[in-house]
Design a protein around this motif. Sequence first.
Motif, PDB file in Angstrom:
ATOM      1  N   ALA A   7     105.830 -55.493  16.071  1.00 35.49           N
ATOM      2  CA  ALA A   7     104.436 -55.308  16.506  1.00 35.49           C
ATOM      3  C   ALA A   7     103.503 -55.254  15.300  1.00 35.49           C
ATOM      4  O   ALA A   7     102.425 -55.873  15.298  1.00 35.49           O
ATOM      5  CB  ALA A   7     104.320 -54.035  17.334  1.00 35.49           C
ATOM      6  N   LEU A  10     103.104 -58.757  13.845  1.00 37.33           N
ATOM      7  CA  LEU A  10     102.231 -59.602  14.666  1.00 37.33           C
ATOM      8  C   LEU A  10     100.764 -59.230  14.469  1.00 37.33           C
ATOM      9  O   LEU A  10      99.895 -60.088  14.312  1.00 37.33           O
ATOM     10  CB  LEU A  10     102.614 -59.481  16.138  1.00 37.33           C
ATOM     11  N   ILE A  11     100.473 -57.941  14.485  1.00 36.14           N
ATOM     12  CA  ILE A  11      99.086 -57.494  14.340  1.00 36.14           C
ATOM     13  C   ILE A  11      98.556 -57.849  12.954  1.00 36.14           C
ATOM     14  O   ILE A  11      97.419 -58.333  12.805  1.00 36.14           O
ATOM     15  CB  ILE A  11      98.990 -55.976  14.597  1.00 36.14           C
ATOM     16  N   VAL A 195      99.279 -56.567  21.911  1.00 38.39           N
ATOM     17  CA  VAL A 195     100.623 -56.361  21.367  1.00 38.39           C
ATOM     18  C   VAL A 195     101.226 -55.067  21.910  1.00 38.39           C
ATOM     19  O   VAL A 195     102.398 -55.023  22.305  1.00 38.39           O
ATOM     20  CB  VAL A 195     100.579 -56.342  19.829  1.00 38.39           C
ATOM     21  N   TRP A 199     104.450 -54.988  24.334  1.00 33.23           N
ATOM     22  CA  TRP A 199     105.681 -54.364  23.821  1.00 33.23           C
ATOM     23  C   TRP A 199     106.196 -53.232  24.711  1.00 33.23           C
ATOM     24  O   TRP A 199     107.268 -52.696  24.462  1.00 33.23           O
ATOM     25  CB  TRP A 199     105.417 -53.825  22.411  1.00 33.23           C
TER      26      TRP A 199
END
Length: 231
Positions: A7, A10-11, A195, A199
């Motif tokens: 996560a 990705l962020i 996200v 998740w």
Amino acid sequence: MRLNSLAARLIATAAIWIMLALALGGVVLSAAFRNAALDNFDATLKTDMDGLVVAAQPDPQTGITLEDRVLNARFSRVYSGLYYQIEPAQAGQPGALASRSLFGARITPKITSRQGAFSWGEASGPDKQHLRVLQQRIEFPDATTAAPGDMLAFRITVAGDLAAVDEQVADFNSTLIWAFVLLGAGLGTAIFLQVRIGWLPLRGVATALARIRDVTAQSLEGDFPTEIWPL
């Protein structure tokens, strides 16, 4: 959120791409706005040049004279930011004129481009101004000679202060920066929420695995998305 988590990666990746895209978009939009403002400024200079060409008349004594009634009033205000000067194309020929706004100063342009009959350039103004310069050559029949083909040529220079363009660009850039800051913050928040929400099923898997370790369950239990069902 741990830095080595998917996560977080990705962020962070999305945030970097957002910043790069907004920075590139800001540069492109700022350049496009400046070009548009400069084109509009050039069009105004051409209009003032047309007024000077219309106002210019041959004179047997002085070589050239101007009908002030058709000229922009800013030519009469000292250091107004709009100037003209008329110079004979040949040495020794009469006909040098200058706007009152120059207040005795002289423009020495640096020509950077030519478009047909027009020459464009830059110069330093009488009040340390950054000037945009437009030049054009005009010719009149020479009334002082009997030969019909003799002509008197003059070079007309019109110059305008670019401070107005710079101020417009600065105001636009300020608005653009704040708009992109808000847009970036909004996109960053949206990605973070996306996200985190996306998740949640994996966090459910972690909770279900914990129940198996605690021997409170024999298998993964829960309502999971189709991508996780093969587990």
